[in-house]
Scaffold this active site. Structure first.
Site, PDB file in Angstrom:
ATOM      1  N   ARG A   1       0.889  -1.218   0.190  1.00 20.94           N
ATOM      2  CA  ARG A   1      -0.186  -0.204   0.002  1.00 20.94           C
ATOM      3  C   ARG A   1       0.801   1.164  -0.019  1.00 20.94           C
ATOM      4  O   ARG A   1       1.946   1.169   0.724  1.00 20.94           O
ATOM      5  CB  ARG A   1      -0.948   0.129   1.103  1.00 20.94           C
ATOM      6  CG  ARG A   1      -1.968  -0.827   1.054  1.00 20.94           C
ATOM      7  CD  ARG A   1      -3.000  -0.701   0.074  1.00 20.94           C
ATOM      8  NE  ARG A   1      -4.174  -1.444  -0.252  1.00 20.94           N
ATOM      9  CZ  ARG A   1      -4.195  -2.630  -0.933  1.00 20.94           C
ATOM     10  NH1 ARG A   1      -3.325  -2.828  -1.798  1.00 20.94           N
ATOM     11  NH2 ARG A   1      -5.192  -3.422  -1.043  1.00 20.94           N
TER      12      ARG A   1
ATOM     13  N   HIS B   1      -0.437   0.734 -10.113  1.00 15.29           N
ATOM     14  CA  HIS B   1      -1.335   0.000  -9.436  1.00 15.29           C
ATOM     15  C   HIS B   1      -1.626  -1.461 -10.151  1.00 15.29           C
ATOM     16  O   HIS B   1      -3.007  -1.630 -10.091  1.00 15.29           O
ATOM     17  CB  HIS B   1      -2.381   0.477  -8.697  1.00 15.29           C
ATOM     18  CG  HIS B   1      -2.954   0.112  -7.373  1.00 15.29           C
ATOM     19  ND1 HIS B   1      -3.234   0.515  -6.191  1.00 15.29           N
ATOM     20  CD2 HIS B   1      -2.815  -1.621  -7.108  1.00 15.29           C
ATOM     21  CE1 HIS B   1      -3.588  -0.103  -5.408  1.00 15.29           C
ATOM     22  NE2 HIS B   1      -3.322  -1.372  -5.753  1.00 15.29           N
TER      23      HIS B   1
END
Length: 314
Positions: free
Chosen positions: A236, A284
């Site tokens: 993250r 991502h």
């Protein structure tokens, strides 16, 4: 009992038939239709914030949310209370894809494929990257052979990644909340980071996003890494202090960074990371392909109906 499943990915719903539940598709970008707000089960995948916030307000009979993401940050961020609604994650569905992407980033960094591409786009020949080269020179990350790779956040993805790394000759160690040996790999607790980081050629971050992991990799820990070390983050974005990372890159404190996640996504055009010399950015892209989603939903649905403990409860 109604189960709502998203149309944002192709699901084989036949594997979910035969249970005492009716199956209903829904659009993750629109408010739940009035005839479906009484559903007790909601499967989520790439739902918009507005869709989830609307569901919090209107789905009063909801008892279980099955997120297909590895971490249900979007569900929690929308306001769902895990003490009132059971929330389960897609942990395990992204192990192979994220591990594969991580391996690609590591090889890209070590063999400097990103720099070759930069030269190619300019119509130039990167002669300094070809021809005779020193084999495994000290103070440089040029290969996975004999490289010290530290996986911080050693869980299922780390377990999937490790055999691929060791097959290429890397020496892998892990860091997690609890020390021990997992799948033959020595895993240390976080209080050992000050000893481990100075020995690291490549640091792979696979930490979840939470208050406790925010800026886990800060300026102090970046200073502990060797000047040639690369940082790879597929966990993250909030787990790295990006300002401290940019500073470390500017000053040459570390060798480079390969990042798939960021504190703010999409990464703003004003971010200095775009123009950093030894930085690889991916949007991502490591996960995004939940494999085996139907099997997980079916297993948890069976358990839910039988009033048994569900898998991957947060």
């Amino acid at each position: 009992m109604k189960l709502l499943y998203p149309t944002s990915l192709k699901l084989d719903t036949k594997s979910l038939e035969g249970y005492s539940v009716s199956l209903h598709p829904y659009d993750v970008k629109k408010p739940i239709s009035e005839d479906l707000v009484d559903a007790e089960v909601l499967v989520t995948w790439t739902n918009t914030p507005d869709n989830l916030k609307d569901a919090v307000k209107r789905m009063k009979k909801l008892r279980w949310i099955q997120s297909l993401a590895a971490g249900p940050n979007d569900v929690l961020g929308a306001g769902f209370d895990p003490t009132a609604v059971t929330i389960t994650t897609g942990s395990g569905l992204h192990d192979n894809t994220v591990a594969e992407h991580t391996l690609g980033l590591l090889l890209n960094a070590a063999r400097r494929s990103f720099e070759m591409r930069d030269y190619q786009s300019q119509g130039k020949w990167p002669g300094h990257l070809g021809g005779p080269q020193p084999d495994r020179p000290a103070g440089a990350f040029t290969t996975l052979q004999d490289a010290n790779v530290l996986v911080w956040g050693f869980g299922n993805i780390g377990k999937t990644l490790t055999p691929w790394l060791t097959a290429l000759g890397a020496k892998v160690r892990g860091v997690a909340r609890h020390a021990g040996v997992r799948d033959g790999i020595e895993v240390y607790s976080e209080d050992k980071l000050s000893e481990l980081l100075p020995q690291t050629d490549a640091l792979v971050m696979i930490l979840p996003g939470s208050d406790s992991t925010r800026h886990a990799l800060d300026s102090d820990k970046l200073k502990m890494l060797p000047k040639h070390a690369w940082v790879v983050n597929v966990g993250r974005g909030t787990t790295i202090d990006e300002d401290a990372l940019v500073s470390a890159l500017d000053s040459g404190e570390i060798g480079g960074a390969a990042l798939d996640v960021f504190e703010k996504e999409p990464l703003p055009e004003s971010s200095p990371l775009y123009k950093q010399k030894n930085v690889i950015l991916s949007p991502h892209a490591a996960g995004g392909r939940p494999r085996g989603a139907e099997a997980l939903i079916a297993e948890n649905l069976r358990r839910f109906i039988a009033e048994q403990a569900l898998k991957n409860v947060i």
